[in-house]
Design a protein around this motif. Sequence first.
Motif, mmCIF file in Angstrom:
data_model
loop_
_atom_site.group_PDB
_atom_site.id
_atom_site.type_symbol
_atom_site.label_atom_id
_atom_site.label_comp_id
_atom_site.label_asym_id
_atom_site.label_seq_id
_atom_site.Cartn_x
_atom_site.Cartn_y
_atom_site.Cartn_z
ATOM 1 N N ASN A 69 134.597 -17.282 -82.177
ATOM 2 C CA ASN A 69 135.624 -18.015 -82.905
ATOM 3 C C ASN A 69 135.928 -19.363 -82.248
ATOM 4 O OD1 ASN A 69 135.784 -15.986 -84.760
ATOM 5 N ND2 ASN A 69 137.796 -15.244 -84.127
ATOM 6 N N PRO A 70 136.410 -20.339 -83.040
ATOM 7 C CA PRO A 70 136.617 -21.702 -82.519
ATOM 8 C C PRO A 70 137.463 -21.766 -81.257
ATOM 9 C CG PRO A 70 136.894 -21.655 -84.897
ATOM 10 C CD PRO A 70 136.720 -20.234 -84.480
ATOM 11 N N ASP A 92 126.701 -24.699 -80.739
ATOM 12 C CA ASP A 92 127.599 -23.732 -81.350
ATOM 13 C C ASP A 92 127.262 -23.622 -82.832
ATOM 14 O OD1 ASP A 92 128.738 -26.400 -81.955
ATOM 15 O OD2 ASP A 92 130.355 -25.238 -82.854
ATOM 16 N N CYS A 94 130.046 -23.392 -85.169
ATOM 17 C CA CYS A 94 131.408 -23.386 -85.687
ATOM 18 C C CYS A 94 131.566 -24.294 -86.904
ATOM 19 C CB CYS A 94 132.364 -23.819 -84.579
ATOM 20 S SG CYS A 94 134.087 -23.738 -85.052
ATOM 21 N N ILE A 100 135.735 -28.857 -81.396
ATOM 22 C CA ILE A 100 134.713 -28.277 -80.520
ATOM 23 C C ILE A 100 134.076 -29.354 -79.643
ATOM 24 C CG2 ILE A 100 132.515 -27.051 -80.438
ATOM 25 C CD1 ILE A 100 134.940 -25.360 -81.338
ATOM 26 N N HIS A 117 126.211 -26.634 -87.064
ATOM 27 C CA HIS A 117 126.871 -25.784 -88.062
ATOM 28 C C HIS A 117 125.872 -25.413 -89.145
ATOM 29 C CE1 HIS A 117 130.067 -25.386 -91.487
ATOM 30 N NE2 HIS A 117 129.602 -24.214 -91.102
ATOM 31 N N LEU A 228 140.026 -21.901 -88.308
ATOM 32 C CA LEU A 228 139.319 -23.008 -88.952
ATOM 33 C C LEU A 228 140.279 -23.898 -89.725
ATOM 34 C CD1 LEU A 228 136.152 -21.120 -90.258
ATOM 35 C CD2 LEU A 228 136.228 -22.776 -88.375
#
Length: 285
Positions: A69-70, A92, A94, A100, A117, A228
Amino acid sequence: MKKIVIVGLGLIGGSLALALKGFEDYTVVGVARRQTTVDYALSHGVGDDATLDTEGAIRDADVTFLCINPDDIVTFLARHRDGFKPGSLVTDVCGVKTAIMAGAEVLPGTVDFIGSHPMAGTEFSGIEHALHDMFHGAHYIITPRAGSRKENIALLERMAHYIGCRDVVNTTPEAHDAIIAYTSQMMHVIAASVCDDPSLFTCKGYEGSSFRGCTRVAALDVALWAQLFSLNAPALVDCLDVLLENMKKYRDVIASGDRGKLTEMLLYSSDRKRKMDLPGPDLLH
């Protein structure tokens, strides 16, 4: 063999571990917090290996994917800033990038962090829902830093194509977050809002495909999406303001009984949707 380490074997991390098996001369190792997850990964071939030993895994990793999770990513980077292999790539998956990328500033210059992403997922969560073809046809967005090494950008591009992504889009964290607020996060807010209607359960058994399609993502991972939405609040609020304005225009013209104006508005909206679906440059390019 070089090593890809995937921290977090949930839906996306597990799917990535499945999809990256056999990539070039890399072995894929998953890192989980629970022994049950490690056991599932080992028995179902989710990656080549799995472990609870986070520190040992990232110390030997040539590439580390953070699939948690972020908020956990930011905390993880701060906690393990000196634990990554010098010269390695850290990335990552995310759905927000500005927060981030800011969190990655704690890393030493010996570690190359590139935000990424893969735009794929389902309404489910957990390793048991991981899919080897999760990323087929998806966009893979990357947000390199100014000093990111070209060979690592190229490596990410090769991995994205290997797992089945249709393309790789290179953009800024700010541009990514503004677009994702519109194309993804706002859609989840709409779905959740529709499910808040008091008449929801009286409609059970009468749902059409449009209702099911609209509300599918409302059955979301609450902890993840709360983070998010919060981390991308300015961009998401801007999108919601425009949406509310547009919906009010439709509400008002329907209430007025002006069918001519309503037809004009619907023609405008439907024409824009058809143009959006035509072959050509994607929104993110």
